[in-house]
Design a protein around this motif. Structure first.
Motif, mmCIF file in Angstrom:
data_model
loop_
_atom_site.group_PDB
_atom_site.id
_atom_site.type_symbol
_atom_site.label_atom_id
_atom_site.label_comp_id
_atom_site.label_asym_id
_atom_site.label_seq_id
_atom_site.Cartn_x
_atom_site.Cartn_y
_atom_site.Cartn_z
ATOM 1 N N CYS A 256 6.275 68.017 59.852
ATOM 2 C CA CYS A 256 6.553 66.944 58.600
ATOM 3 C C CYS A 256 7.874 66.840 58.318
ATOM 4 O O CYS A 256 8.404 65.909 57.761
ATOM 5 C CB CYS A 256 5.516 67.212 57.410
ATOM 6 N N MET A 257 8.545 68.270 57.823
ATOM 7 C CA MET A 257 9.797 68.129 57.180
ATOM 8 C C MET A 257 10.839 67.727 58.294
ATOM 9 O O MET A 257 11.813 67.187 58.032
ATOM 10 C CB MET A 257 10.096 69.560 56.950
ATOM 11 N N GLU B 8 4.425 64.951 52.334
ATOM 12 C CA GLU B 8 3.175 65.580 52.938
ATOM 13 C C GLU B 8 3.412 67.021 53.257
ATOM 14 O O GLU B 8 2.328 67.841 53.250
ATOM 15 C CB GLU B 8 3.028 64.770 54.278
ATOM 16 N N ALA B 9 4.570 67.329 53.610
ATOM 17 C CA ALA B 9 4.777 68.874 53.849
ATOM 18 C C ALA B 9 4.549 69.730 52.573
ATOM 19 O O ALA B 9 4.149 70.791 52.647
ATOM 20 C CB ALA B 9 6.422 69.236 54.353
ATOM 21 N N GLU B 10 4.965 69.348 51.345
ATOM 22 C CA GLU B 10 4.709 69.954 50.030
ATOM 23 C C GLU B 10 3.213 69.962 49.957
ATOM 24 O O GLU B 10 2.513 71.238 49.605
ATOM 25 C CB GLU B 10 5.298 69.218 49.015
ATOM 26 N N THR B 11 2.273 69.003 50.328
ATOM 27 C CA THR B 11 0.934 68.987 50.061
ATOM 28 C C THR B 11 0.324 70.100 50.907
ATOM 29 O O THR B 11 -0.595 71.050 50.650
ATOM 30 C CB THR B 11 0.016 67.780 50.491
ATOM 31 N N LEU B 12 0.734 70.187 52.145
ATOM 32 C CA LEU B 12 0.389 71.145 53.193
ATOM 33 C C LEU B 12 0.661 72.602 52.814
ATOM 34 O O LEU B 12 -0.175 73.612 52.848
ATOM 35 C CB LEU B 12 0.721 70.974 54.461
ATOM 36 N N LEU B 13 1.933 72.945 52.135
ATOM 37 C CA LEU B 13 2.308 74.120 51.803
ATOM 38 C C LEU B 13 1.675 74.633 50.717
ATOM 39 O O LEU B 13 1.331 75.882 50.711
ATOM 40 C CB LEU B 13 3.867 74.271 51.651
ATOM 41 N N LEU B 14 1.459 73.848 49.783
ATOM 42 C CA LEU B 14 0.712 74.317 48.310
ATOM 43 C C LEU B 14 -0.533 74.776 48.774
ATOM 44 O O LEU B 14 -1.172 75.742 48.293
ATOM 45 C CB LEU B 14 0.623 73.003 47.455
ATOM 46 N N GLU B 15 -1.368 73.723 49.995
ATOM 47 C CA GLU B 15 -2.536 74.352 50.255
ATOM 48 C C GLU B 15 -2.600 75.890 50.851
ATOM 49 O O GLU B 15 -3.422 76.720 50.839
ATOM 50 C CB GLU B 15 -3.365 73.429 51.282
ATOM 51 N N ALA B 16 -1.545 76.036 51.643
ATOM 52 C CA ALA B 16 -1.143 77.274 52.332
ATOM 53 C C ALA B 16 -1.080 78.290 51.313
ATOM 54 O O ALA B 16 -1.607 79.454 51.414
ATOM 55 C CB ALA B 16 -0.123 77.257 53.273
#
Length: 287
Positions: free
Chosen positions: A211-212, A219-227
């Motif tokens: 995404c980045m 979208e990348a931030e959302t995925l990384l916060l989930e991680a």
């Protein structure tokens, strides 16, 4: 009829970073001696991935198989006994009776890659023989910025088993390294993993990096916060969040502090610290 692969699911859990799930689901009935040894290697490598080095060291004794002894060496290396682990590793690799063991060669490749001694790593892994070794070769060549050689290793993997999880992962790694239109292909590989298997920090980070590269930082931030919710100390999640937040214009100092505290040897920490030191020296020179 082909014999069913009883370790198929266990391997996939390990390859995709679901380490605790791999440990929890390791009681597989009906394994022969070779499969049981492979199962034990996966379980102990999962413990290492979770940072439980001492457990691995204490549970693998001197009578264990060569493959398990090799895994124990990796645990010793990661606890800080680098000199002792490398000394034993070189001694075992020179022993004609066990030196060609594929797990020993794999661990040698991993340890020398950690040492950034890529030529020494390839000395033990380049002949391949297993998909694990070829996948490690892909990683090593990408570290050396030789995507052409990584591509040759990937083609060997594709000829062996195009649909194998490791082959697909290696394909995604190479796509990200090459960049451009290949990023979308890498994203789709991680998306396919997300739909088929338990969502892991590794898969979330893979999608986020894609995404980045494509400029989708929200979208990348959302995925990384989930991680981050899955593992608050994962170094790659923290490093990717720092980069992502910089692009979003958000503060990243808290994530950098976490990364510095829990993983002081991370490349991002070392690079940033070195740059800060150079900047301070430059300031003093003109003050």
């Amino acid at each position: 009829m082909a014999t069913p692969d009883l370790l198929f699911n266990l391997r996939n859990l390990f390859y995709l970073g679901a380490y605790q799930s791999a440990i929890n689901n390791s009681d597989v009935p009906g394994l022969d001696a070779d499969a049981a040894a492979e199962r034990d290697v996966i379980v102990f490598r999962s413990y290492i991935a979770l940072g439980s080095y001492q457990l691995v060291i204490s549970e693998i004794d001197s009578s264990a198989a060569t493959s398990l002894q090799a895994v124990k060496l990796l645990a010793l290396y990661l606890t800080g006994d680098k000199e002792g682990a490398i000394s034993s590793l070189k001694e075992w690799l020179s022993d004609s009776a066990i030196g060609s063991n594929p797990v020993l060669r794999l661990i040698a490749g991993i340890i020398f890659m950690h040492e950034q001694d890529y030529d020494e790593a390839l000395k033990h892994t380049h002949t391949g023989g297993t998909l694990d070794l070829h996948a490690l070769n892909v990683q090593i060549f990408l570290k050396m910025h030789r995507s052409d050689y990584a591509d040759k290793q990937l083609k060997i993997m594709q000829q062996t088993d195009e649909d194998h999880t490791l082959t697909q992962l290696a394909n995604a790694w190479l796509d990200i390294a090459v960049g451009g239109s290949k990023i979308r292909e890498a994203y789709l590989i991680f998306q396919d993993f997300a739909e088929k298997y338990p969502m892991t920090g590794m898969v979330l980070n893979g999608k986020a990096v894609c995404c980045m590269h494509m400029g989708s930082f929200e979208e990348a931030e959302t995925l990384l916060l989930e991680a981050l919710n899955k593992d608050a100390k994962d170094p790659e999640t923290l490093a990717n969040l720092i980069v992502c937040n910089l692009h979003l214009g958000k503060p990243s100092s808290r994530y950098f502090s976490q990364l510095k505290l829990s993983h002081p040897d991370h490349v991002l920490v070392k690079t940033t610290t070195s740059a800060e030191g150079n900047f301070e020296r430059a300031l003093q020179a003109v003050a």
